[in-house]
Design a protein around this motif. Structure first.
Motif, short mmCIF file in Angstrom:
data_model
loop_
_atom_site.label_atom_id
_atom_site.label_comp_id
_atom_site.label_asym_id
_atom_site.label_seq_id
_atom_site.Cartn_x
_atom_site.Cartn_y
_atom_site.Cartn_z
N ARG A 79 0.84 -1.18 0.00
CA ARG A 79 0.00 0.00 0.00
C ARG A 79 0.88 1.23 0.00
O ARG A 79 1.85 1.32 0.72
CB ARG A 79 -0.92 -0.01 1.22
CG ARG A 79 -1.89 -1.16 1.23
CD ARG A 79 -2.65 -1.22 2.54
NE ARG A 79 -3.34 0.03 2.81
CZ ARG A 79 -3.90 0.34 3.97
NH1 ARG A 79 -3.83 -0.51 4.97
NH2 ARG A 79 -4.52 1.48 4.14
N GLU A 80 0.52 2.17 -0.86
CA GLU A 80 1.27 3.42 -0.90
C GLU A 80 0.31 4.57 -0.69
O GLU A 80 -0.84 4.49 -1.09
CB GLU A 80 1.99 3.55 -2.24
CG GLU A 80 3.08 2.50 -2.42
CD GLU A 80 4.01 2.83 -3.56
OE1 GLU A 80 4.13 4.03 -3.89
OE2 GLU A 80 4.61 1.92 -4.10
N PRO A 81 0.74 5.67 -0.08
CA PRO A 81 2.08 5.79 0.49
C PRO A 81 2.22 4.96 1.77
O PRO A 81 1.23 4.51 2.34
CB PRO A 81 2.19 7.28 0.78
CG PRO A 81 0.79 7.70 1.07
CD PRO A 81 -0.08 6.87 0.15
N ALA A 82 3.46 4.78 2.17
CA ALA A 82 3.72 4.09 3.43
C ALA A 82 3.17 4.93 4.59
O ALA A 82 2.96 6.14 4.45
CB ALA A 82 5.23 3.89 3.61
N ASP B 185 7.75 12.69 3.22
CA ASP B 185 7.71 11.23 3.07
C ASP B 185 9.02 10.57 3.48
O ASP B 185 9.07 9.36 3.69
CB ASP B 185 7.42 10.86 1.60
CG ASP B 185 6.01 11.21 1.19
OD1 ASP B 185 5.17 11.44 2.10
OD2 ASP B 185 5.73 11.25 -0.02
N GLU B 186 10.07 11.37 3.62
CA GLU B 186 11.38 10.79 4.00
C GLU B 186 11.46 10.49 5.49
O GLU B 186 12.39 9.82 5.94
CB GLU B 186 12.51 11.75 3.59
CG GLU B 186 12.80 12.88 4.57
CD GLU B 186 11.70 13.93 4.67
OE1 GLU B 186 11.63 14.65 5.69
OE2 GLU B 186 10.90 14.06 3.72
N THR B 187 10.50 10.98 6.27
CA THR B 187 10.56 10.82 7.73
C THR B 187 9.44 9.93 8.23
O THR B 187 8.26 10.18 7.96
CB THR B 187 10.47 12.20 8.42
OG1 THR B 187 11.57 13.00 7.99
CG2 THR B 187 10.53 12.05 9.94
N LEU B 188 9.80 8.89 8.97
CA LEU B 188 8.86 7.98 9.62
C LEU B 188 8.96 8.18 11.13
O LEU B 188 10.06 8.33 11.66
CB LEU B 188 9.22 6.52 9.28
CG LEU B 188 8.50 5.43 10.08
CD1 LEU B 188 7.05 5.31 9.66
CD2 LEU B 188 9.24 4.09 9.92
N ILE B 189 7.81 8.17 11.80
CA ILE B 189 7.78 8.29 13.25
C ILE B 189 7.33 6.95 13.82
O ILE B 189 6.29 6.42 13.42
CB ILE B 189 6.82 9.41 13.69
CG1 ILE B 189 7.33 10.75 13.16
CG2 ILE B 189 6.70 9.46 15.20
CD1 ILE B 189 6.24 11.77 12.94
N VAL B 190 8.10 6.40 14.75
CA VAL B 190 7.77 5.12 15.37
C VAL B 190 7.69 5.32 16.87
O VAL B 190 8.63 5.81 17.50
CB VAL B 190 8.83 4.04 15.04
CG1 VAL B 190 8.50 2.74 15.78
CG2 VAL B 190 8.91 3.80 13.54
N ILE B 191 6.54 4.93 17.45
CA ILE B 191 6.35 4.98 18.89
C ILE B 191 6.35 3.55 19.42
O ILE B 191 5.57 2.71 18.98
CB ILE B 191 5.02 5.66 19.27
CG1 ILE B 191 4.90 7.03 18.60
CG2 ILE B 191 4.89 5.75 20.78
CD1 ILE B 191 5.91 8.04 19.04
N SER B 192 7.23 3.30 20.37
CA SER B 192 7.37 1.97 20.96
C SER B 192 6.62 1.92 22.28
O SER B 192 6.94 2.66 23.21
CB SER B 192 8.86 1.68 21.18
OG SER B 192 9.05 0.46 21.85
N SER B 193 5.59 1.06 22.36
CA SER B 193 4.82 0.95 23.59
C SER B 193 4.10 -0.39 23.66
O SER B 193 3.49 -0.82 22.68
CB SER B 193 3.79 2.07 23.71
OG SER B 193 3.04 1.95 24.91
#
Length: 274
Positions: A39-42, A175-183
């Motif tokens: 699926r796009e966009p990511a 689109d070059e930046t991904l945010i990941v939250i670890s929980s």
């Protein structure tokens, strides 16, 4: 000489041997993505669990499998997770040049570090990162699904959702930046109770309700910061997986909950060419 944060939980939370680790992560990703449904966009952001891979790896993989369409475009990962061992006030950078896992090194994005260094809630604490697993367990998945990226690792301690959201906003990018939250979700409740509590927590996340408590999610502070930013940017949440350790590798008397969510731009915000 560059400073490298070495792996602290390789061999415990996940395999310490590179070939075994890569095989395990690849298998989890393949099982999470049974079809070629790229699926796009990511997604712009993910919420993923951070327990040992035998407990929560399959749930985390459901989120990371969604990044297949962004393999080449995502060049920066802003990774936020709660501190478990060393308390810290604010959001702590690690004060190192790179993080290492058995799969290799990931450079810390020094331009991004410089862009947030002036914020009063951003501090540097090598101690907060030294043994912290909430960020580390995400790295092999990121190394498997992305090509070449740099990392902005933030260990979140005593902070407000607004302070977290301000940091996320400063690093939002495109689109070059991904945010990941670890929980993870609830901790050590009986199976049935945990299912009810975690279901309500996920509903709050799906409604972008940034009032998640630490009893509902150990990473409640970074989760709330993301939910606040997601409202601002009209992101659309999607629940990809929800389970607990009683479903995977633990007994059902005291379980820990795990969820995987992806956040995408609403269709109205994405340019569609005909």
């Amino acid at each position: 000489m560059s400073l490298v944060r070495p792996p602290a939980v390789a061999g415990t939370f996940y395999p310490g041997q590179a070939s075994v680790l890569l095989n395990d992560v690849t298998t989890l990703l393949t099982q999470a993505r049974p079809g070629a449904n790229l699926r796009e966009p990511a997604p712009k952001a993910l919420i993923v669990p951070h327990a040992g891979y035998i407990y929560s790896g399959a749930t985390a993989a459901r989120a990371y499998a969604e990044l297949a369409g962004g393999r080449a475009s995502i060049q920066r990962v802003v990774l936020l997770g709660p501190v478990h061992r060393v308390p810290v006030r604010g959001l702590a950078l690690p004060g190192v040049d790179a993080f290492a896992t058995p799969l290799g090194r990931i450079e810390v994005d020094q331009d991004a570090v410089a862009a947030i260094a002036h914020l009063p809630q951003v501090v540097v604490s090598r101690a907060a990162h030294a043994q912290e697993h909430s960020l580390e367990v995400q790295l092999p998945f990121l190394q498997a699904v992305l090509d070449d990226f740099k990392l902005v690792p933030l260990a979140v301690g005593d902070a407000t959702p607004a302070q977290v959201a301000e940091v996320i906003e400063a690093l939002w990018g495109g689109d070059e930046t991904l945010i990941v939250i670890s929980s993870d979700l609830s901790h050590f409740l009986p199976y049935g109770t945990a299912q009810a509590v975690d279901s309500e927590t996920v509903q709050n996340m799906m409604q972008l309700n940034s009032s998640i408590t630490h009893h509902q999610a150990c990473g409640g502070t970074p989760v709330n910061g993301l939910l606040q930013a997601a409202r601002q940017h009209h992101l659309q949440p999607e629940l990809l997986g929800l389970c607990n350790s009683g479903d995977t590798a633990g007994d059902k008397s005291r379980v820990v909950g795990y969820a995987a969510l992806a956040f995408r731009q609403e269709l109205s915000d994405v340019q569609i060419s005909h």
